[in-house]
Write a protein that holds these residues in place. Structure first.
Motif, PDB file in Angstrom:
ATOM      1  N   VAL A  27       0.875  -1.170   0.000  1.00 48.41           N
ATOM      2  CA  VAL A  27       0.000   0.000   0.000  1.00 48.41           C
ATOM      3  C   VAL A  27       0.915   1.224   0.000  1.00 48.41           C
ATOM      4  O   VAL A  27       1.590   1.500   0.994  1.00 48.41           O
ATOM      5  CB  VAL A  27      -0.909   0.012   1.237  1.00 48.41           C
ATOM      6  CG1 VAL A  27      -1.730   1.305   1.280  1.00 48.41           C
ATOM      7  CG2 VAL A  27      -1.820  -1.202   1.252  1.00 48.41           C
ATOM      8  N   VAL A  28       0.977   1.918  -1.123  1.00 43.30           N
ATOM      9  CA  VAL A  28       1.886   3.058  -1.262  1.00 43.30           C
ATOM     10  C   VAL A  28       1.130   4.348  -0.991  1.00 43.30           C
ATOM     11  O   VAL A  28       0.087   4.617  -1.606  1.00 43.30           O
ATOM     12  CB  VAL A  28       2.522   3.101  -2.661  1.00 43.30           C
ATOM     13  CG1 VAL A  28       3.388   4.353  -2.818  1.00 43.30           C
ATOM     14  CG2 VAL A  28       3.362   1.849  -2.900  1.00 43.30           C
ATOM     15  N   ILE A  29       1.652   5.139  -0.078  1.00 44.31           N
ATOM     16  CA  ILE A  29       1.099   6.457   0.240  1.00 44.31           C
ATOM     17  C   ILE A  29       2.128   7.487  -0.188  1.00 44.31           C
ATOM     18  O   ILE A  29       3.232   7.551   0.376  1.00 44.31           O
ATOM     19  CB  ILE A  29       0.791   6.583   1.747  1.00 44.31           C
ATOM     20  CG1 ILE A  29      -0.231   5.525   2.171  1.00 44.31           C
ATOM     21  CG2 ILE A  29       0.291   7.987   2.073  1.00 44.31           C
ATOM     22  CD1 ILE A  29      -0.465   5.468   3.668  1.00 44.31           C
ATOM     23  N   ASP A  30       1.803   8.246  -1.199  1.00 46.76           N
ATOM     24  CA  ASP A  30       2.733   9.201  -1.803  1.00 46.76           C
ATOM     25  C   ASP A  30       2.503  10.589  -1.207  1.00 46.76           C
ATOM     26  O   ASP A  30       1.452  11.202  -1.423  1.00 46.76           O
ATOM     27  CB  ASP A  30       2.520   9.219  -3.315  1.00 46.76           C
ATOM     28  CG  ASP A  30       3.577  10.008  -4.064  1.00 46.76           C
ATOM     29  OD1 ASP A  30       4.070  10.998  -3.502  1.00 46.76           O
ATOM     30  OD2 ASP A  30       3.890   9.635  -5.210  1.00 46.76           O
ATOM     31  N   ALA A  31       3.480  11.079  -0.473  1.00 45.57           N
ATOM     32  CA  ALA A  31       3.325  12.381   0.181  1.00 45.57           C
ATOM     33  C   ALA A  31       3.145  13.501  -0.838  1.00 45.57           C
ATOM     34  O   ALA A  31       2.437  14.479  -0.574  1.00 45.57           O
ATOM     35  CB  ALA A  31       4.538  12.665   1.070  1.00 45.57           C
ATOM     36  N   ASP A  32       3.780  13.384  -2.008  1.00 46.02           N
ATOM     37  CA  ASP A  32       3.619  14.418  -3.033  1.00 46.02           C
ATOM     38  C   ASP A  32       2.181  14.467  -3.553  1.00 46.02           C
ATOM     39  O   ASP A  32       1.622  15.538  -3.799  1.00 46.02           O
ATOM     40  CB  ASP A  32       4.583  14.163  -4.193  1.00 46.02           C
ATOM     41  CG  ASP A  32       5.981  14.681  -3.904  1.00 46.02           C
ATOM     42  OD1 ASP A  32       6.132  15.475  -2.964  1.00 46.02           O
ATOM     43  OD2 ASP A  32       6.922  14.267  -4.613  1.00 46.02           O
ATOM     44  N   VAL A  33       1.589  13.287  -3.730  1.00 47.69           N
ATOM     45  CA  VAL A  33       0.196  13.230  -4.178  1.00 47.69           C
ATOM     46  C   VAL A  33      -0.719  13.877  -3.139  1.00 47.69           C
ATOM     47  O   VAL A  33      -1.622  14.659  -3.471  1.00 47.69           O
ATOM     48  CB  VAL A  33      -0.232  11.773  -4.443  1.00 47.69           C
ATOM     49  CG1 VAL A  33      -1.745  11.682  -4.674  1.00 47.69           C
ATOM     50  CG2 VAL A  33       0.514  11.204  -5.647  1.00 47.69           C
ATOM     51  N   LEU A  34      -0.470  13.563  -1.870  1.00 43.26           N
ATOM     52  CA  LEU A  34      -1.292  14.148  -0.805  1.00 43.26           C
ATOM     53  C   LEU A  34      -1.077  15.652  -0.718  1.00 43.26           C
ATOM     54  O   LEU A  34      -2.016  16.405  -0.417  1.00 43.26           O
ATOM     55  CB  LEU A  34      -0.968  13.490   0.537  1.00 43.26           C
ATOM     56  CG  LEU A  34      -1.238  11.988   0.642  1.00 43.26           C
ATOM     57  CD1 LEU A  34      -1.059  11.524   2.079  1.00 43.26           C
ATOM     58  CD2 LEU A  34      -2.638  11.643   0.150  1.00 43.26           C
ATOM     59  N   ALA A  35       0.160  16.087  -0.980  1.00 44.32           N
ATOM     60  CA  ALA A  35       0.442  17.521  -0.936  1.00 44.32           C
ATOM     61  C   ALA A  35      -0.364  18.260  -2.001  1.00 44.32           C
ATOM     62  O   ALA A  35      -0.802  19.405  -1.774  1.00 44.32           O
ATOM     63  CB  ALA A  35       1.934  17.764  -1.141  1.00 44.32           C
ATOM     64  N   ARG A  36      -0.575  17.629  -3.142  1.00 41.50           N
ATOM     65  CA  ARG A  36      -1.404  18.256  -4.180  1.00 41.50           C
ATOM     66  C   ARG A  36      -2.886  18.175  -3.808  1.00 41.50           C
ATOM     67  O   ARG A  36      -3.658  19.101  -4.065  1.00 41.50           O
ATOM     68  CB  ARG A  36      -1.156  17.572  -5.524  1.00 41.50           C
ATOM     69  CG  ARG A  36       0.222  17.862  -6.100  1.00 41.50           C
ATOM     70  CD  ARG A  36       0.335  17.400  -7.543  1.00 41.50           C
ATOM     71  NE  ARG A  36       0.350  15.955  -7.654  1.00 41.50           N
ATOM     72  CZ  ARG A  36       1.456  15.202  -7.591  1.00 41.50           C
ATOM     73  NH1 ARG A  36       2.633  15.777  -7.382  1.00 41.50           N
ATOM     74  NH2 ARG A  36       1.380  13.887  -7.718  1.00 41.50           N
ATOM     75  N   GLU A  37      -3.263  17.072  -3.185  1.00 33.79           N
ATOM     76  CA  GLU A  37      -4.666  16.862  -2.818  1.00 33.79           C
ATOM     77  C   GLU A  37      -5.148  17.905  -1.812  1.00 33.79           C
ATOM     78  O   GLU A  37      -6.255  18.431  -1.932  1.00 33.79           O
ATOM     79  CB  GLU A  37      -4.823  15.458  -2.238  1.00 33.79           C
ATOM     80  CG  GLU A  37      -6.207  15.087  -1.775  1.00 33.79           C
ATOM     81  CD  GLU A  37      -6.243  13.718  -1.119  1.00 33.79           C
ATOM     82  OE1 GLU A  37      -6.658  13.628   0.066  1.00 33.79           O
ATOM     83  OE2 GLU A  37      -5.853  12.738  -1.772  1.00 33.79           O
ATOM     84  N   VAL A  38      -4.304  18.221  -0.821  1.00 32.24           N
ATOM     85  CA  VAL A  38      -4.763  19.123   0.243  1.00 32.24           C
ATOM     86  C   VAL A  38      -4.855  20.577  -0.207  1.00 32.24           C
ATOM     87  O   VAL A  38      -5.463  21.399   0.489  1.00 32.24           O
ATOM     88  CB  VAL A  38      -3.887  19.016   1.509  1.00 32.24           C
ATOM     89  CG1 VAL A  38      -3.885  17.592   2.055  1.00 32.24           C
ATOM     90  CG2 VAL A  38      -2.462  19.504   1.250  1.00 32.24           C
ATOM     91  N   VAL A  39      -4.242  20.908  -1.370  1.00 35.65           N
ATOM     92  CA  VAL A  39      -4.326  22.285  -1.858  1.00 35.65           C
ATOM     93  C   VAL A  39      -5.104  22.345  -3.179  1.00 35.65           C
ATOM     94  O   VAL A  39      -4.935  23.275  -3.971  1.00 35.65           O
ATOM     95  CB  VAL A  39      -2.925  22.906  -2.037  1.00 35.65           C
ATOM     96  CG1 VAL A  39      -2.235  23.046  -0.699  1.00 35.65           C
ATOM     97  CG2 VAL A  39      -2.072  22.080  -3.011  1.00 35.65           C
ATOM     98  N   ALA A  40      -5.951  21.359  -3.405  1.00 34.65           N
ATOM     99  CA  ALA A  40      -6.777  21.354  -4.619  1.00 34.65           C
ATOM    100  C   ALA A  40      -7.719  22.560  -4.618  1.00 34.65           C
ATOM    101  O   ALA A  40      -7.993  23.158  -3.571  1.00 34.65           O
ATOM    102  CB  ALA A  40      -7.578  20.052  -4.689  1.00 34.65           C
ATOM    103  N   PRO A  41      -8.225  22.965  -5.784  1.00 33.47           N
ATOM    104  CA  PRO A  41      -9.148  24.110  -5.849  1.00 33.47           C
ATOM    105  C   PRO A  41     -10.320  23.960  -4.883  1.00 33.47           C
ATOM    106  O   PRO A  41     -10.919  22.886  -4.775  1.00 33.47           O
ATOM    107  CB  PRO A  41      -9.628  24.080  -7.300  1.00 33.47           C
ATOM    108  CG  PRO A  41      -8.475  23.479  -8.050  1.00 33.47           C
ATOM    109  CD  PRO A  41      -7.916  22.433  -7.129  1.00 33.47           C
ATOM    110  N   GLY A  42     -10.596  25.023  -4.163  1.00 32.45           N
ATOM    111  CA  GLY A  42     -11.709  25.028  -3.234  1.00 32.45           C
ATOM    112  C   GLY A  42     -11.385  24.551  -1.841  1.00 32.45           C
ATOM    113  O   GLY A  42     -12.242  24.586  -0.958  1.00 32.45           O
TER     114      GLY A  42
END
Length: 388
Positions: A27-42
């Motif tokens: 189960v891979v958790i990518d911190a970069d992906v999460l970093a983009r997710e938390v600053v998504a539009p809105g």
């Protein structure tokens, strides 16, 4: 569940390693992906970034303009701290959610670019570090469209190779073709990660051959990594590297021994679950051979490491008790007395040969006792690194 930290410098090829581990079932958790997710539009985080750095960091579509933000923070430590204060808590919370949702028998691989910089290594059962020569990394980044000077600036802001090596349990060289590092990852998965996960989940310790081997100059650095993990699991308690692997130049069984300071055996028992979860299952209560003082001061709780790639023994002893004191004095005496150190090494090598078929090491340990008794008398006057 096994928690694995994966890191490496920008352009090192972490994604290649993470992808292969995912193919194996991690189960891979990518911190970069999460970093983009938390600053998504809105999102609230994006609104906070706009308030902190101005609307110029948001593009016409309402998304974060990463290039504009990077220009603001990469050369400004205060601005970078503001950015981290907004995003890191949200990334951490999302990471915790994903870990808690993973199956109990999962190998969870946390891909974290700033693992070293943020001091996260002790949180994992194992840390994998992907390395690539600096010039190769620059070439890769330029090929992705990053200007060469920007690539070098970003690399310069990250941890050094020495800092990465200090926390790395596994060093993966990704300077060559992808098939080379992938074959190493395949072996790592089968030989270490899968059995390690099973050992942690089943509260089982790793065993290995009992033979004495030549001194390994990397033992102190390995011990520092494991000690940090133990300290994290036990709430910052005092950890001492003891035993033969703690004596420079001394041949030893390839087992790192530590003693963990507790105020009572009841306190030691209260740490059992935390240590097991961290990869050090309990073996129960034991009595060391009493060498002086009250017999009760030689009681301890014993734990052992679950990692098949690094054998570890933990002795939870009451700090200041006779057992605790003797372990430190014996270690420091051997470090200071070259004659005693050579005698002990010769004895260990001889007994290792004599008891080569002794799977549990009992006969080997019993055979050392006469020398150990004599050693206790010889080191009785040892104080503060001096011998009589």
């Amino acid at each position: 569940m096994l928690r694995v930290g994966l890191s490496g410098g920008i352009g090192s090829g972490k994604s290649t390693v993470a992808g292969r581990l995912a193919e194996h079932g991690a189960v891979v958790i990518d911190a970069d992906v999460l970093a983009r997710e938390v600053v998504a539009p809105g999102t609230p985080a994006l609104a906070e970034l706009a308030a902190a750095f101005g609307t110029g960091v948001v593009d016409a579509s309402g998304a974060l303009d990463r290039a504009a933000l990077a220009a603001r923070v990469f050369s400004d430590d205060s601005a970078r701290a503001t950015l981290n204060g907004i995003t890191h808590p949200r990334i951490a919370a999302r990471t915790a959610e994903l870990i808690s949702a993973a199956p109990s028998d999962a190998v969870v691989v946390h891909d974290v670019p700033l693992l070293v910089e943020n001091g996260l290594a002790p949180m994992y059962h194992l840390v994998l570090m992907v390395d690539t020569a600096a010039e190769v990394r620059v070439e890769r980044l330029v090929a992705r469209g990053l200007p060469e000077q920007d690539a070098r600036n970003r690399m310069g802001k990250q941890a050094s190779d020495a800092q990465r090596r200090a926390v790395a349990d596994v060093w993966l060289d990704n300077s060559g073709t992808p098939d080379r590092v992938l074959s190493v990852v395949d072996a790592l998965w089968a030989d270490r990660l899968v059995p390690y996960e099973a050992n942690v989940r089943l509260r089982r310790y790793a065993s290995g051959p009992p033979e004495v081997v030549a001194y390994d100059p990397t033992w102190p650095q390995q011990a520092a990594r494991v000690a940090a993990r133990i300290s994290h699991a036990t709430g910052g308690r005092r950890i001492e590297h003891i035993g033969s692997t703690s004596v420079p130049g001394l041949a030893a069984k390839d087992v790192l021994d530590f003693q963990v300071a507790v105020s009572s055996l009841e306190e030691a028992d209260s740490l059992a679950d935390a240590l097991s979860d961290a990869g050090f299952p309990g073996l129960g209560g034991y009595d060391d051979t009493p060498r002086y003082g009250d017999r009760s001061e030689w009681r301890k709780r014993l734990h052992a490491g679950a990692d098949p790639g690094r054998r570890v023994h933990l002795h939870l002893r009451v700090e200041g008790g006779a057992g605790w004191d003797w372990a430190l004095r014996f270690r420091d005496w051997l470090r200071a007395d070259a004659v005693a150190r050579q005698e002990y090494q010769d004895l260990k090598l001889e007994l290792s040969r004599r008891h080569a078929g002794d799977a549990d090491g009992f006969a080997y340990g019993e055979s050392k006792e006469p020398w150990m008794e004599a050693a206790t008398a010889r080191m009785a006057s040892y104080r503060d690194g001096q011998t009589s």
